[in-house]
Enzyme design. Structure first.
Site, mmCIF file in Angstrom:
data_model
loop_
_atom_site.group_PDB
_atom_site.id
_atom_site.type_symbol
_atom_site.label_atom_id
_atom_site.label_comp_id
_atom_site.label_asym_id
_atom_site.label_seq_id
_atom_site.Cartn_x
_atom_site.Cartn_y
_atom_site.Cartn_z
ATOM 1 N N GLU A 3 0.855 -1.195 0.000
ATOM 2 C CA GLU A 3 0.000 0.000 0.000
ATOM 3 C C GLU A 3 0.884 1.236 0.000
ATOM 4 O O GLU A 3 2.081 1.164 0.256
ATOM 5 C CB GLU A 3 -0.881 0.066 1.266
ATOM 6 C CG GLU A 3 -2.042 -0.900 1.321
ATOM 7 C CD GLU A 3 -3.283 -0.399 0.597
ATOM 8 O OE1 GLU A 3 -3.221 0.687 -0.030
ATOM 9 O OE2 GLU A 3 -4.307 -1.103 0.628
ATOM 10 N N ARG A 37 -9.349 -0.591 12.352
ATOM 11 C CA ARG A 37 -7.972 -0.091 12.370
ATOM 12 C C ARG A 37 -7.857 1.042 11.359
ATOM 13 O O ARG A 37 -8.664 1.146 10.426
ATOM 14 C CB ARG A 37 -6.972 -1.195 12.056
ATOM 15 C CG ARG A 37 -6.981 -1.714 10.618
ATOM 16 C CD ARG A 37 -5.743 -2.579 10.349
ATOM 17 N NE ARG A 37 -5.748 -3.210 9.042
ATOM 18 C CZ ARG A 37 -5.281 -2.653 7.928
ATOM 19 N NH1 ARG A 37 -4.832 -1.411 7.922
ATOM 20 N NH2 ARG A 37 -5.297 -3.325 6.778
ATOM 21 N N ASN A 55 -6.610 2.948 8.184
ATOM 22 C CA ASN A 55 -6.262 2.402 6.864
ATOM 23 C C ASN A 55 -5.748 3.525 5.974
ATOM 24 O O ASN A 55 -4.781 4.202 6.315
ATOM 25 C CB ASN A 55 -7.494 1.685 6.277
ATOM 26 C CG ASN A 55 -7.161 0.868 5.041
ATOM 27 O OD1 ASN A 55 -6.164 0.151 5.035
ATOM 28 N ND2 ASN A 55 -7.961 0.972 3.995
ATOM 29 N N ASP A 64 -13.260 -6.909 9.481
ATOM 30 C CA ASP A 64 -14.032 -7.964 8.804
ATOM 31 C C ASP A 64 -14.437 -7.523 7.396
ATOM 32 O O ASP A 64 -15.115 -8.250 6.685
ATOM 33 C CB ASP A 64 -15.269 -8.360 9.630
ATOM 34 C CG ASP A 64 -16.342 -7.257 9.682
ATOM 35 O OD1 ASP A 64 -16.176 -6.189 9.022
ATOM 36 O OD2 ASP A 64 -17.352 -7.458 10.366
ATOM 37 N N ASP A 112 -9.428 1.625 -4.768
ATOM 38 C CA ASP A 112 -8.633 1.485 -3.550
ATOM 39 C C ASP A 112 -7.845 2.790 -3.392
ATOM 40 O O ASP A 112 -8.433 3.867 -3.425
ATOM 41 C CB ASP A 112 -7.749 0.225 -3.681
ATOM 42 C CG ASP A 112 -7.264 -0.292 -2.334
ATOM 43 O OD1 ASP A 112 -7.204 0.496 -1.385
ATOM 44 O OD2 ASP A 112 -6.916 -1.474 -2.230
#
Ligand SMILES: O=C(O)[C@H](O)[C@@H](O)[C@H](O)[C@H](O)CO
Length: 306
Positions: free
Chosen positions: A28, A113, A115, A133, A211
């Site tokens: 990433e 969390r 990101n 999840d 993304d």
């Protein structure tokens, strides 16, 4: 039925090279450091920051104590980062790597969390959480100001992604990748307040979901199409201008860099693939350089704590 992009899409003059076939679990956040003239990226799940030169050579990893979602450059040479357990400064000049905790915006939530994150044109760090999840819509978008106070701006997302800023700093781009939606917000450059959330790209028309992303020097938006084997370039009003196929299913984020700021670096992931898919796609998790686009980026702004 997804749109057929083959006619509009193929760009034969491009050079697409895997410059680091290092098989990141979740690569990433490529980011070009114009001062050090090097590229950084991360492996979120392996808890690493990676560094290499423009050609991917000399790659070295810096080990972190926590999962990492994103990094931004600071004016003092450190990184501001979204780690799983909160915001922190990271100093790679010491061994072991120095971590100065800033704070956890969601201590009450065990399932989220930090990101995707990026520094805006005014030097604030925007970072969103994700539910681990990948489904529960309890993730939020935060702004970390130079005084190290954070502010929750929006909530109700599954996986925060796609953060980028228009050249004038007045538009924030965002995607909630697991529900395949992308948005624009009006951003007040002075106060950092958001307003007027509206739909941006209708990614349901294309393979993959947006993304990580960046904005080029012409003001167009480049997003990695996770599960779509491509990066897409979109006008500020959400129309696809270019669609560049990659030899990996899961590109994760893109950023311009190199001495001329004309190389698009793209990270990728393999965490979501099964064994057979990984065996068939040896470059999954690699870092790619796309040259010959005829487009440049601009240097990333830096976070400067007051
Ligand atoms: O599956 C998706 O939709 C997401 O894009 C993720 O897989 C990202 O890579 C995410 O940013 C994880 O950190």
């Amino acid at each position: 039925m997804k749109q057929d992009l083959t006619a509009a899409a193929e760009e034969h003059s491009l050079e697409i090279e895997c410059i680091w076939p290092g098989q990141a679990t979740l690569g990433e956040c490529p980011i070009w450091d114009e001062r050090r003239q090097c590229l950084f990226w991360i492996d979120s799940l392996e808890k690493k920051i990676w560094r290499s030169d423009v050609a991917g050579a000399g790659a070295q990893a810096y080990k972190l104590p926590d999962l990492i979602g994103s990094i931004g450059l600071c004016s003092d040479g450190r990184f501001v980062s979204g780690l799983a357990s909160g915001f922190a400064f990271i100093d790679i000049s010491s061994d072991p790597v120095g971590v100065e905790w800033i704070g956890n915006p969601e201590p009450e939530k065990a399932d989220t969390r930090l990101n995707d994150g990026k520094v805006d044109r005014q030097g604030r760090f925007w970072c969103g959480t994700m539910n681990q999840d990948f489904a529960t819509p309890n993730a939020s978008l935060y702004r970390l100001d130079p005084d190290l106070a954070w502010h929750r701006l929006e909530t109700g997302f599954t996986v925060s992604n796609g953060i980028a800023f228009s050249l004038d700093g007045k538009t924030l781009y965002f995607s909630d990748s697991r529900v395949d939606r992308s948005f624009q917000y009006s951003l007040d450059p002075v106060t950092g307040e958001l307003s007027d959330c509206r739909g941006f790209v209708d990614t349901t028309a294309y393979e993959g979901r947006i993304d990580g992303a960046t904005v080029d020097a012409d003001g167009n938006y480049w997003g990695a199409l996770f599960d779509g084997s491509a990066v897409g370039c979109f006008t500020a009003d959400g129309k696809m201008m270019r669609h560049i196929k990659l030899p990996v299913t899961c590109p994760t984020m893109c950023a311009f860099g190199g001495p001329q700021m004309d190389v698009l670096f793209v990270t990728s992931a393999r965490f979501s693939m099964n064994e057979a898919q990984i065996a068939a796609e040896t470059l999954a998790g690699g870092l790619f350089a796309i040259r010959g686009l005829g487009v440049r980026g601009i240097p990333e702004p830096r976070f400067d704590a007051t």
